[in-house]
Design a protein around this motif. Structure first.
Motif, PDB file in Angstrom:
ATOM      1  N   UNK A 156      -8.940  12.437  -8.689  1.00 55.12           N
ATOM      2  CA  UNK A 156      -9.284  11.156  -9.280  1.00 55.12           C
ATOM      3  C   UNK A 156      -8.676  10.008  -8.503  1.00 55.12           C
ATOM      4  N   UNK A 157      -9.501   9.035  -8.159  1.00 53.33           N
ATOM      5  CA  UNK A 157      -9.047   7.814  -7.488  1.00 53.33           C
ATOM      6  C   UNK A 157      -9.099   6.721  -8.556  1.00 53.33           C
ATOM      7  N   UNK A 158      -7.922   6.421  -9.114  1.00 54.87           N
ATOM      8  CA  UNK A 158      -7.818   5.449 -10.211  1.00 54.87           C
ATOM      9  C   UNK A 158      -7.118   4.217  -9.654  1.00 54.87           C
ATOM     10  N   UNK A 159      -7.842   3.126  -9.607  1.00 52.54           N
ATOM     11  CA  UNK A 159      -7.323   1.874  -9.044  1.00 52.54           C
ATOM     12  C   UNK A 159      -7.331   0.805 -10.136  1.00 52.54           C
ATOM     13  N   UNK A 160      -6.175   0.139 -10.278  1.00 54.46           N
ATOM     14  CA  UNK A 160      -6.046  -1.002 -11.192  1.00 54.46           C
ATOM     15  C   UNK A 160      -5.372  -2.128 -10.419  1.00 54.46           C
ATOM     16  N   UNK A 161      -6.010  -3.282 -10.351  1.00 56.15           N
ATOM     17  CA  UNK A 161      -5.429  -4.470  -9.695  1.00 56.15           C
ATOM     18  C   UNK A 161      -4.882  -4.165  -8.301  1.00 56.15           C
ATOM     19  N   UNK A 162      -5.647  -3.413  -7.532  1.00 55.10           N
ATOM     20  CA  UNK A 162      -5.303  -3.055  -6.156  1.00 55.10           C
ATOM     21  C   UNK A 162      -4.089  -2.115  -6.049  1.00 55.10           C
ATOM     22  N   UNK A 163      -3.752  -1.430  -7.132  1.00 59.57           N
ATOM     23  CA  UNK A 163      -2.769  -0.352  -7.137  1.00 59.57           C
ATOM     24  C   UNK A 163      -3.531   0.954  -7.357  1.00 59.57           C
ATOM     25  N   UNK A 164      -3.100   2.014  -6.697  1.00 61.56           N
ATOM     26  CA  UNK A 164      -3.722   3.317  -6.877  1.00 61.56           C
ATOM     27  C   UNK A 164      -2.680   4.282  -7.435  1.00 61.56           C
ATOM     28  N   UNK A 165      -3.117   5.140  -8.344  1.00 62.77           N
ATOM     29  CA  UNK A 165      -2.210   6.119  -8.934  1.00 62.77           C
ATOM     30  C   UNK A 165      -2.069   7.313  -7.999  1.00 62.77           C
ATOM     31  N   UNK A 176       2.275   4.187  -9.406  1.00 65.21           N
ATOM     32  CA  UNK A 176       1.230   3.266  -8.982  1.00 65.21           C
ATOM     33  C   UNK A 176       1.729   2.570  -7.712  1.00 65.21           C
ATOM     34  N   UNK A 177       0.987   2.707  -6.632  1.00 61.35           N
ATOM     35  CA  UNK A 177       1.375   2.148  -5.338  1.00 61.35           C
ATOM     36  C   UNK A 177       0.352   1.093  -4.935  1.00 61.35           C
ATOM     37  N   UNK A 178       0.799  -0.093  -4.499  1.00 61.83           N
ATOM     38  CA  UNK A 178      -0.161  -1.082  -3.993  1.00 61.83           C
ATOM     39  C   UNK A 178      -0.897  -0.517  -2.767  1.00 61.83           C
ATOM     40  N   UNK A 179      -2.195  -0.654  -2.751  1.00 54.01           N
ATOM     41  CA  UNK A 179      -2.981  -0.111  -1.641  1.00 54.01           C
ATOM     42  C   UNK A 179      -2.521  -0.694  -0.312  1.00 54.01           C
ATOM     43  N   UNK A 180      -2.145  -1.959  -0.282  1.00 52.24           N
ATOM     44  CA  UNK A 180      -1.721  -2.551   0.988  1.00 52.24           C
ATOM     45  C   UNK A 180      -0.319  -2.100   1.421  1.00 52.24           C
ATOM     46  N   UNK A 181       0.352  -1.269   0.617  1.00 53.02           N
ATOM     47  CA  UNK A 181       1.656  -0.725   0.995  1.00 53.02           C
ATOM     48  C   UNK A 181       1.608   0.780   1.268  1.00 53.02           C
ATOM     49  N   UNK A 182       0.401   1.356   1.338  1.00 56.29           N
ATOM     50  CA  UNK A 182       0.276   2.796   1.547  1.00 56.29           C
ATOM     51  C   UNK A 182       0.831   3.247   2.889  1.00 56.29           C
ATOM     52  N   UNK A 183       0.859   2.351   3.873  1.00 57.21           N
ATOM     53  CA  UNK A 183       1.391   2.728   5.188  1.00 57.21           C
ATOM     54  C   UNK A 183       2.895   3.008   5.134  1.00 57.21           C
ATOM     55  N   UNK A 184       3.553   2.640   4.055  1.00 57.21           N
ATOM     56  CA  UNK A 184       4.997   2.842   3.924  1.00 57.21           C
ATOM     57  C   UNK A 184       5.362   4.198   3.319  1.00 57.21           C
ATOM     58  N   UNK A 185       4.360   4.970   2.924  1.00 61.60           N
ATOM     59  CA  UNK A 185       4.617   6.287   2.339  1.00 61.60           C
ATOM     60  C   UNK A 185       3.822   7.340   3.099  1.00 61.60           C
ATOM     61  N   UNK A 186       4.150   8.600   2.861  1.00 64.50           N
ATOM     62  CA  UNK A 186       3.377   9.708   3.404  1.00 64.50           C
ATOM     63  C   UNK A 186       2.381  10.146   2.346  1.00 64.50           C
ATOM     64  N   UNK A 216      -6.303  10.882   5.921  1.00 65.09           N
ATOM     65  CA  UNK A 216      -7.541  10.110   6.007  1.00 65.09           C
ATOM     66  C   UNK A 216      -7.780   9.284   4.732  1.00 65.09           C
ATOM     67  N   UNK A 217      -7.232   9.712   3.620  1.00 67.11           N
ATOM     68  CA  UNK A 217      -7.404   8.987   2.362  1.00 67.11           C
ATOM     69  C   UNK A 217      -6.737   7.616   2.435  1.00 67.11           C
ATOM     70  N   UNK A 218      -5.592   7.574   3.087  1.00 64.96           N
ATOM     71  CA  UNK A 218      -4.889   6.305   3.307  1.00 64.96           C
ATOM     72  C   UNK A 218      -5.837   5.289   3.956  1.00 64.96           C
TER      73      UNK A 218
END
Length: 154
Positions: free
Chosen positions: A18-27, A120-130, A135-137
């Motif tokens: 499941x790709x659940x996005x709220x206010x540009x955050x993804x679970x 919940x991680x901001x999509x624009x901060x995904x590069x800071x995590x593994x 490819x999903x990133x």
């Protein structure tokens, strides 16, 4: 019985996500023992429709009813985990829920106890995590396409 089997060559796994996005955050979630994140979901039982399986997984893991909106990606993922080779077929769906009580800036645990950690991680901060598969990133940062994509990850 889940649609997963082991052989001497490795493990085959059929997973829904499941790709659940709220206010540009993804679970996202991760196992407590791991340092990498993934999108929540689970295995599909034999003879179970993928959308039904995804709704069941969210109910079991988080106690929340989701609506499965549409297929985003079919992913063929080849990887190693716990010293085993995996061949995973994943169907990634956009989901939503009317109940946003899980939306938080803090990590939290679901119904299965402390084994899984959610955040919940901001999509624009995904590069800071593994995040796996990697490819999903990229797909999340590009924005969700209007049509399903087939992705192969080696």
């Amino acid at each position: 019985m889940d649609a997963v089997f082991k052989t001497e060559k490795g493990v085959f796994n059929y997973r829904v996500v499941g790709v659940w996005i709220i206010d540009n955050y993804v679970l996202l979630h991760r196992e407590a023992k791991d340092d990498h994140w993934s999108l929540p979901g689970g295995r599909v039982a034999l003879m179970e429709e993928s959308g039904v399986a995804l709704k069941r997984e969210f109910q079991e893991e988080l106690g929340i009813d989701v609506t499965v909106e549409r297929l985003l990606w079919s992913v063929e993922n080849f990887f190693q985990y716990d010293h085993m080779d995996f061949h995973e077929i994943g169907l990634y769906y956009k989901v939503c829920a009317e109940n946003h009580s899980l939306f938080s800036n803090e990590e939290f645990h679901g119904n299965e106890g402390e084994r899984l950690i959610y955040k919940w991680i901001p999509i624009d901060e995904l590069s800071q995590i593994t995040l796996y598969p990697e490819v999903i990133h990229q797909e999340l940062q590009r924005g969700l396409s209007d049509y399903p994509k087939h992705l192969v990850v080696r």
